[in-house]
Design a protein around this motif. Structure first.
Motif, PDB file in Angstrom:
ATOM      1  N   ARG A   1      88.969  12.047 110.800  1.00 26.64           N
ATOM      2  CA  ARG A   1      88.020  10.928 110.808  1.00 26.64           C
ATOM      3  C   ARG A   1      88.252   9.936 109.669  1.00 26.64           C
ATOM      4  O   ARG A   1      87.873   8.770 109.783  1.00 26.64           O
ATOM      5  CB  ARG A   1      86.586  11.468 110.716  1.00 26.64           C
ATOM      6  CG  ARG A   1      86.400  12.506 109.633  1.00 26.64           C
ATOM      7  CD  ARG A   1      84.998  13.057 109.576  1.00 26.64           C
ATOM      8  NE  ARG A   1      84.146  12.219 108.770  1.00 26.64           N
ATOM      9  CZ  ARG A   1      84.208  12.139 107.445  1.00 26.64           C
ATOM     10  NH1 ARG A   1      85.099  12.848 106.770  1.00 26.64           N
ATOM     11  NH2 ARG A   1      83.400  11.362 106.791  1.00 26.64           N
ATOM     12  N   ILE A   2      88.895  10.370 108.594  1.00 25.35           N
ATOM     13  CA  ILE A   2      89.085   9.498 107.430  1.00 25.35           C
ATOM     14  C   ILE A   2      89.903   8.270 107.802  1.00 25.35           C
ATOM     15  O   ILE A   2      89.468   7.127 107.584  1.00 25.35           O
ATOM     16  CB  ILE A   2      89.764  10.269 106.281  1.00 25.35           C
ATOM     17  CG1 ILE A   2      88.835  11.375 105.771  1.00 25.35           C
ATOM     18  CG2 ILE A   2      90.150   9.319 105.140  1.00 25.35           C
ATOM     19  CD1 ILE A   2      89.463  12.284 104.729  1.00 25.35           C
ATOM     20  N   PHE A   3      91.083   8.466 108.370  1.00 27.50           N
ATOM     21  CA  PHE A   3      91.940   7.359 108.742  1.00 27.50           C
ATOM     22  C   PHE A   3      91.595   6.767 110.110  1.00 27.50           C
ATOM     23  O   PHE A   3      91.768   5.574 110.341  1.00 27.50           O
ATOM     24  CB  PHE A   3      93.411   7.795 108.754  1.00 27.50           C
ATOM     25  CG  PHE A   3      94.149   7.445 107.491  1.00 27.50           C
ATOM     26  CD1 PHE A   3      94.066   6.175 106.936  1.00 27.50           C
ATOM     27  CD2 PHE A   3      94.940   8.392 106.848  1.00 27.50           C
ATOM     28  CE1 PHE A   3      94.746   5.859 105.772  1.00 27.50           C
ATOM     29  CE2 PHE A   3      95.630   8.078 105.690  1.00 27.50           C
ATOM     30  CZ  PHE A   3      95.530   6.801 105.144  1.00 27.50           C
ATOM     31  N   VAL A   4      91.099   7.609 111.018  1.00 31.06           N
ATOM     32  CA  VAL A   4      90.860   7.144 112.385  1.00 31.06           C
ATOM     33  C   VAL A   4      89.551   6.365 112.520  1.00 31.06           C
ATOM     34  O   VAL A   4      89.504   5.320 113.170  1.00 31.06           O
ATOM     35  CB  VAL A   4      90.874   8.333 113.364  1.00 31.06           C
ATOM     36  CG1 VAL A   4      90.426   7.904 114.760  1.00 31.06           C
ATOM     37  CG2 VAL A   4      92.274   8.935 113.432  1.00 31.06           C
ATOM     38  N   LEU A   5      88.471   6.847 111.897  1.00 31.00           N
ATOM     39  CA  LEU A   5      87.164   6.211 112.050  1.00 31.00           C
ATOM     40  C   LEU A   5      86.811   5.225 110.938  1.00 31.00           C
ATOM     41  O   LEU A   5      86.268   4.153 111.205  1.00 31.00           O
ATOM     42  CB  LEU A   5      86.067   7.276 112.135  1.00 31.00           C
ATOM     43  CG  LEU A   5      85.934   8.064 113.443  1.00 31.00           C
ATOM     44  CD1 LEU A   5      84.748   9.015 113.353  1.00 31.00           C
ATOM     45  CD2 LEU A   5      85.764   7.131 114.631  1.00 31.00           C
ATOM     46  N   HIS A   6      87.085   5.575 109.700  1.00 30.57           N
ATOM     47  CA  HIS A   6      86.581   4.768 108.583  1.00 30.57           C
ATOM     48  C   HIS A   6      87.578   3.715 108.095  1.00 30.57           C
ATOM     49  O   HIS A   6      87.177   2.586 107.769  1.00 30.57           O
ATOM     50  CB  HIS A   6      86.154   5.687 107.436  1.00 30.57           C
ATOM     51  CG  HIS A   6      84.957   6.516 107.770  1.00 30.57           C
ATOM     52  ND1 HIS A   6      83.664   6.095 107.553  1.00 30.57           N
ATOM     53  CD2 HIS A   6      84.852   7.744 108.335  1.00 30.57           C
ATOM     54  CE1 HIS A   6      82.816   7.028 107.956  1.00 30.57           C
ATOM     55  NE2 HIS A   6      83.519   8.040 108.437  1.00 30.57           N
ATOM     56  N   PHE A   7      88.833   4.052 108.001  1.00 30.57           N
ATOM     57  CA  PHE A   7      89.829   3.101 107.503  1.00 30.57           C
ATOM     58  C   PHE A   7      89.820   1.765 108.252  1.00 30.57           C
ATOM     59  O   PHE A   7      89.883   0.703 107.627  1.00 30.57           O
ATOM     60  CB  PHE A   7      91.217   3.746 107.545  1.00 30.57           C
ATOM     61  CG  PHE A   7      92.321   2.865 107.045  1.00 30.57           C
ATOM     62  CD1 PHE A   7      92.372   2.452 105.719  1.00 30.57           C
ATOM     63  CD2 PHE A   7      93.320   2.424 107.908  1.00 30.57           C
ATOM     64  CE1 PHE A   7      93.387   1.634 105.256  1.00 30.57           C
ATOM     65  CE2 PHE A   7      94.345   1.614 107.461  1.00 30.57           C
ATOM     66  CZ  PHE A   7      94.379   1.213 106.131  1.00 30.57           C
ATOM     67  N   PRO A   8      89.721   1.743 109.598  1.00 37.22           N
ATOM     68  CA  PRO A   8      89.707   0.450 110.304  1.00 37.22           C
ATOM     69  C   PRO A   8      88.528  -0.451 109.949  1.00 37.22           C
ATOM     70  O   PRO A   8      88.586  -1.668 110.163  1.00 37.22           O
ATOM     71  CB  PRO A   8      89.643   0.865 111.787  1.00 37.22           C
ATOM     72  CG  PRO A   8      90.184   2.248 111.831  1.00 37.22           C
ATOM     73  CD  PRO A   8      89.748   2.877 110.536  1.00 37.22           C
TER      74      PRO A   8
END
Length: 451
Positions: free
Chosen positions: A117-124
């Protein structure tokens, strides 16, 4: 015979455009509301976990995840946002790491998805916030944040002088042992509305950007009264938080402010005025007993902690450069595929091994430990290239007297480059402040398009 009204092509075209504009306006309004919800949950998530819904402390750890998912999906569906190469690359390496985690690494799907979830949900969200918000939205959020900051500092003062057994110091899940961490002279480092002290540290770093900016660049939407009170609270917060990181963050913002002189020499008089004003505020605060006590405790902790870590130089080398270099030297970082995403987070490590910081307290060490040497380095490079681009464009924006992006860099460059994204609050402040930086660039020859 039934009469049918006739609408010519031009009228039909205008009507379609009007309907489309209304629809687009509703979508933008909905997405902006989602961003505001993300912000308020970031600030008050800890309060929910400690005081309001302590029985739901664990699921509330990811309370912002559904909001992030909604913002991504809705903005893409509406054609407002298209994932750029930063996001596409991040998603790609995350997917590869997910497969490696399940078939080569720890194999726990729940821990894997928690790390995913770190890169997939929040980074964008960095880019979505930058796309949806404009500079007026940033200023409006800054005003609300300054008022929250005043209330937060009052709360911090109450927590500082209250015993750990008091309700105001209750820990996550209603823990009666308290939420503070050891400080000095019998006093504890307190977290404010956050679950842990790192959230309060990030909050004051975030707020210091706005306070310094509005002293440099006057905005009629920010009253002088609000700015003066916020300045008093910010200087008082340094000893009350008992955090060296808050002090260093304020120092970094100040250094970024001074650097603007090389682009705009006319700011010299304003910066000297800010220094004088800060001295006056500090001198005024020194007459209050609460500030004297907090300052003495803070100085004692500062000396003790620095001595144990080899002084200021040792602190810098260990926490910043040491964290970078150490990421490539530990034994657990020699595996090609790593141990699996999510295992380097506190929640993942506790679930699988019962310990914390299984790999490294440093972010780069966590990335390489979880993803392996190759993919971990790619993850680091994504953040490094993004920060470099932000610094470059923010520096250019100073020419148009747009100082806010550059001052934001003082907080963002560490939060994105070295911030401990395994911790949800640190992750939230990194992506949210990064998004505000991009939003504040708008109007500066649209340099945001280059990022």
């Amino acid at each position: 015979m039934k009469l049918i009204p006739v609408i010519n092509n031009s009228e039909d075209s205008l009507l379609s455009e009007k309907i489309e504009d209304i629809h687009s306006s509703k979508i933008y309004r909905l997405l902006k509301q989602g961003i505001w919800l993300y912000f308020f949950l970031l600030i008050f998530e800890g309060a929910l976990r400690k005081w309001v819904l302590p029985g739901l402390a664990s699921p509330l750890l990811i309370v912002r995840d559904p909001v992030a998912f909604f913002l991504i999906m809705r903005s893409i569906q509406a054609g407002i946002y298209k994932p750029n190469y930063y996001v596409v690359t991040a998603w790609l390496i995350s997917l590869i790491s997910l497969y490696a985690t399940l078939f080569v690494g720890h194999g726990n799907i729940f821990v894997a998805f928690y790390g995913l979830r770190i890169f997939v949900l929040h980074f964008p969200l960095i880019f979505i916030i930058g796309k949806i918000f404009d500079k007026d939205d940033v200023i409006h959020l800054a005003k609300i944040s300054l008022w929250i900051h005043i209330g937060m500092t009052i709360l911090v003062a109450v927590q500082f002088f209250s015993p750990q057994t008091s309700w105001v110091n209750r820990g996550v899940g209603g823990d009666l042992d308290g939420s503070g961490f050891s400080g000095g002279s019998g006093y504890f480092r307190v977290p404010g509305t956050f679950s842990f002290t790192n959230g309060l540290t990030a909050f004051y770093g975030f707020i210091s950007v706005f306070v310094v900016h509005f002293w440099i660049y006057k905005d009629k939407r920010i009253s002088q009264f609000l700015l003066v009170i916020a300045s008093f609270c910010l200087l008082a917060a340094i000893p009350l938080s008992m955090s060296r990181s808050v002090f260093f963050q304020f120092t970094i913002v100040f250094l970024f402010m001074v650097l603007t002189i090389t682009k705009k020499t006319k700011l010299l008089s304003k910066i000297l005025g800010i220094m004088l004003m800060s001295t006056v505020i500090f001198y005024t605060l020194s007459f209050f007993s609460f500030f004297q006590i907090a300052l003495n405790v803070f100085i004692e902790r500062f000396k003790t902690a620095n001595e144990s870590e080899g002084g200021i130089e040792g602190l810098f080398l260990d926490r910043f450069l040491g964290g970078m270099l150490g990421a490539f030297s530990n034994d657990f970082n020699t595996e090609f595929w790593g141990k699996g995403i999510g295992l380097g987070t506190n929640a993942g490590a506790k679930l699988l091994t019962g310990t914390q910081y299984l790999f490294s307290e440093g972010e780069w060490g966590r990335l390489i430990g979880e993803m392996g040497i190759v993919i971990g380095i790619i993850a680091i490079l994504i953040r490094l290239v993004l920060v470099t681009s932000m610094l470059k464009n923010a520096w250019e924006a100073i020419r148009e007297q747009n100082y806010l992006p550059w001052l934001f860099c003082s907080f963002v460059f560490i939060a994105i480059l070295q911030g401990q994204w395994a911790q949800p609050t640190a992750l939230g402040f990194a992506v949210f402040s990064g998004g505000l930086l991009l939003a504040s660039l708008k109007g500066s020859r649209e340099v945001v398009r280059k990022i």
